[in-house]
Design a protein around this motif. Structure first.
Motif, PDB file in Angstrom:
ATOM      1  N   THR A  58      -5.800   9.085 -13.135  1.00 31.83           N
ATOM      2  CA  THR A  58      -6.208  10.303 -13.847  1.00 31.83           C
ATOM      3  C   THR A  58      -5.036  11.241 -14.099  1.00 31.83           C
ATOM      4  O   THR A  58      -5.078  12.024 -15.034  1.00 31.83           O
ATOM      5  CB  THR A  58      -7.313  11.052 -13.079  1.00 31.83           C
ATOM      6  N   ALA A  59      -4.007  11.160 -13.263  1.00 33.90           N
ATOM      7  CA  ALA A  59      -2.843  12.038 -13.457  1.00 33.90           C
ATOM      8  C   ALA A  59      -1.664  11.507 -12.645  1.00 33.90           C
ATOM      9  O   ALA A  59      -1.845  10.856 -11.620  1.00 33.90           O
ATOM     10  CB  ALA A  59      -3.168  13.455 -13.019  1.00 33.90           C
ATOM     11  N   THR A  60      -0.463  11.810 -13.122  1.00 31.93           N
ATOM     12  CA  THR A  60       0.755  11.505 -12.374  1.00 31.93           C
ATOM     13  C   THR A  60       1.655  12.724 -12.416  1.00 31.93           C
ATOM     14  O   THR A  60       1.596  13.527 -13.353  1.00 31.93           O
ATOM     15  CB  THR A  60       1.511  10.294 -12.958  1.00 31.93           C
ATOM     16  N   SER A  61       2.471  12.849 -11.384  1.00 32.99           N
ATOM     17  CA  SER A  61       3.417  13.970 -11.361  1.00 32.99           C
ATOM     18  C   SER A  61       4.540  13.685 -10.377  1.00 32.99           C
ATOM     19  O   SER A  61       4.423  12.814  -9.522  1.00 32.99           O
ATOM     20  CB  SER A  61       2.708  15.270 -10.960  1.00 32.99           C
ATOM     21  N   VAL A  62       5.603  14.432 -10.518  1.00 33.41           N
ATOM     22  CA  VAL A  62       6.718  14.415  -9.575  1.00 33.41           C
ATOM     23  C   VAL A  62       6.894  15.846  -9.108  1.00 33.41           C
ATOM     24  O   VAL A  62       6.973  16.769  -9.922  1.00 33.41           O
ATOM     25  CB  VAL A  62       8.015  13.898 -10.243  1.00 33.41           C
ATOM     26  N   THR A  63       6.914  16.034  -7.784  1.00 34.39           N
ATOM     27  CA  THR A  63       7.101  17.375  -7.239  1.00 34.39           C
ATOM     28  C   THR A  63       8.470  17.477  -6.589  1.00 34.39           C
ATOM     29  O   THR A  63       9.003  16.494  -6.074  1.00 34.39           O
ATOM     30  CB  THR A  63       6.008  17.730  -6.208  1.00 34.39           C
ATOM     31  N   THR A  67      -2.776  10.485  -9.063  1.00 35.16           N
ATOM     32  CA  THR A  67      -4.174  10.704  -8.701  1.00 35.16           C
ATOM     33  C   THR A  67      -5.006   9.638  -9.397  1.00 35.16           C
ATOM     34  O   THR A  67      -4.800   9.340 -10.580  1.00 35.16           O
ATOM     35  CB  THR A  67      -4.622  12.113  -9.129  1.00 35.16           C
ATOM     36  N   PHE A  68      -5.938   9.050  -8.639  1.00 33.76           N
ATOM     37  CA  PHE A  68      -6.756   7.979  -9.193  1.00 33.76           C
ATOM     38  C   PHE A  68      -8.150   7.990  -8.572  1.00 33.76           C
ATOM     39  O   PHE A  68      -8.341   8.465  -7.455  1.00 33.76           O
ATOM     40  CB  PHE A  68      -6.088   6.614  -8.999  1.00 33.76           C
ATOM     41  N   ASN A  69      -9.103   7.489  -9.349  1.00 35.21           N
ATOM     42  CA  ASN A  69     -10.489   7.370  -8.908  1.00 35.21           C
ATOM     43  C   ASN A  69     -10.798   5.900  -8.671  1.00 35.21           C
ATOM     44  O   ASN A  69     -10.302   5.029  -9.395  1.00 35.21           O
ATOM     45  CB  ASN A  69     -11.451   7.905  -9.977  1.00 35.21           C
ATOM     46  N   TYR A  70     -11.649   5.634  -7.686  1.00 30.94           N
ATOM     47  CA  TYR A  70     -12.032   4.267  -7.381  1.00 30.94           C
ATOM     48  C   TYR A  70     -13.378   4.270  -6.667  1.00 30.94           C
ATOM     49  O   TYR A  70     -13.818   5.297  -6.145  1.00 30.94           O
ATOM     50  CB  TYR A  70     -10.976   3.573  -6.516  1.00 30.94           C
ATOM     51  N   THR A  71     -14.009   3.118  -6.644  1.00 30.32           N
ATOM     52  CA  THR A  71     -15.287   2.968  -5.955  1.00 30.32           C
ATOM     53  C   THR A  71     -15.116   1.925  -4.858  1.00 30.32           C
ATOM     54  O   THR A  71     -14.538   0.853  -5.091  1.00 30.32           O
ATOM     55  CB  THR A  71     -16.382   2.526  -6.936  1.00 30.32           C
ATOM     56  N   TYR A  72     -15.601   2.273  -3.682  1.00 29.34           N
ATOM     57  CA  TYR A  72     -15.556   1.351  -2.547  1.00 29.34           C
ATOM     58  C   TYR A  72     -16.900   1.398  -1.841  1.00 29.34           C
ATOM     59  O   TYR A  72     -17.365   2.477  -1.452  1.00 29.34           O
ATOM     60  CB  TYR A  72     -14.419   1.725  -1.588  1.00 29.34           C
ATOM     61  N   GLU A  73     -17.537   0.253  -1.721  1.00 25.66           N
ATOM     62  CA  GLU A  73     -18.850   0.119  -1.095  1.00 25.66           C
ATOM     63  C   GLU A  73     -19.859   1.127  -1.645  1.00 25.66           C
ATOM     64  O   GLU A  73     -20.583   1.792  -0.903  1.00 25.66           O
ATOM     65  CB  GLU A  73     -18.744   0.209   0.424  1.00 25.66           C
ATOM     66  N   GLY A  74     -19.869   1.267  -2.971  1.00 26.59           N
ATOM     67  CA  GLY A  74     -20.844   2.109  -3.645  1.00 26.59           C
ATOM     68  C   GLY A  74     -20.520   3.589  -3.687  1.00 26.59           C
ATOM     69  O   GLY A  74     -21.210   4.359  -4.345  1.00 26.59           O
ATOM     70  N   GLU A  75     -19.493   4.021  -3.011  1.00 24.40           N
ATOM     71  CA  GLU A  75     -19.069   5.431  -3.008  1.00 24.40           C
ATOM     72  C   GLU A  75     -17.855   5.602  -3.916  1.00 24.40           C
ATOM     73  O   GLU A  75     -16.973   4.747  -3.942  1.00 24.40           O
ATOM     74  CB  GLU A  75     -18.700   5.885  -1.593  1.00 24.40           C
ATOM     75  N   THR A  76     -17.808   6.732  -4.626  1.00 22.94           N
ATOM     76  CA  THR A  76     -16.671   7.038  -5.487  1.00 22.94           C
ATOM     77  C   THR A  76     -15.724   7.969  -4.756  1.00 22.94           C
ATOM     78  O   THR A  76     -16.146   8.942  -4.127  1.00 22.94           O
ATOM     79  CB  THR A  76     -17.145   7.684  -6.800  1.00 22.94           C
ATOM     80  N   TYR A  77     -14.431   7.655  -4.843  1.00 24.61           N
ATOM     81  CA  TYR A  77     -13.396   8.429  -4.157  1.00 24.61           C
ATOM     82  C   TYR A  77     -12.284   8.806  -5.129  1.00 24.61           C
ATOM     83  O   TYR A  77     -12.117   8.171  -6.167  1.00 24.61           O
ATOM     84  CB  TYR A  77     -12.770   7.614  -3.020  1.00 24.61           C
ATOM     85  N   THR A  78     -11.517   9.807  -4.745  1.00 25.36           N
ATOM     86  CA  THR A  78     -10.295  10.181  -5.454  1.00 25.36           C
ATOM     87  C   THR A  78      -9.179  10.246  -4.421  1.00 25.36           C
ATOM     88  O   THR A  78      -9.360  10.794  -3.333  1.00 25.36           O
ATOM     89  CB  THR A  78     -10.441  11.560  -6.133  1.00 25.36           C
ATOM     90  N   SER A  79      -8.033   9.683  -4.759  1.00 23.11           N
ATOM     91  CA  SER A  79      -6.876   9.715  -3.869  1.00 23.11           C
ATOM     92  C   SER A  79      -5.632  10.001  -4.697  1.00 23.11           C
ATOM     93  O   SER A  79      -5.639   9.850  -5.912  1.00 23.11           O
ATOM     94  CB  SER A  79      -6.729   8.373  -3.147  1.00 23.11           C
TER      95      SER A  79
END
Length: 154
Positions: free
Chosen positions: A48-53, A68-80
């Motif tokens: 969803t987004a990339t950056s350099v700090t 930053t990315f979205n994904y689904t694991y075991e039916g739950e949606t996460y962002t990391s």
């Protein structure tokens, strides 16, 4: 040139305590990184987004890559936003070097992410280990050695 360590019981004890705590943090970081690498499950993720700090705290300037990315694991949606596993950030000397870590990770891209089953909210993108925990352990060991040396010198 002689380098003097801490003097006095309290200073010596604090130096050793800081060293032991630093060693513990390095060991914890190594354990967490190893666990994340050993147990990871591959899933599809969408960037969803990339950056350099830039961080200029401490000595010099260093840069960190973030995706930053979205994904689904075991039916739950996460962002990391972890590019690498573990708690210790990867630091780069130049903005270009940090940006090169994000090649192939453009917003909207579908990529492979690695999910540690025991911590599904902490997925990461690059399945690579780092030696940084060993440097933290070594730094802590120096504190302990200086404290012990000072204790026997007094």
């Amino acid at each position: 040139m002689e380098v003097n360590g801490p003097s006095g019981t309290l200073q010596i004890a604090l130096t050793i305590l800081v060293g032991l705590a630093t060693i513990g943090y390095g060991a914890y970081s190594y354990s967490e990184q190893s666990s994340a690498l050993d147990s990871a499950v591959e899933v599809d993720a969408t960037i969803t987004a990339t950056s350099v700090t830039e961080d200029s705290a401490g000595k010099g300037v260093h840069y960190e890559a973030h995706a930053t990315f979205n994904y689904t694991y075991e039916g739950e949606t996460y962002t990391s936003s972890n590019v690498y596993p573990g708690t210790l950030p990867r630091e780069f000397d130049t903005r270009e070097e940090a940006k090169s870590q994000l090649e192939g990770y453009e917003p909207g891209d579908t990529v492979t992410a690695y999910v540690p089953p025991d911590s599904p909210g902490n997925a990461y993108l690059k399945h690579e280990s780092s030696n940084k925990p060993f440097f933290v352990i070594g730094f802590g060991a120096l504190f302990v050695l200086v404290g012990v040396r000072s204790a026997f010198k007094d």
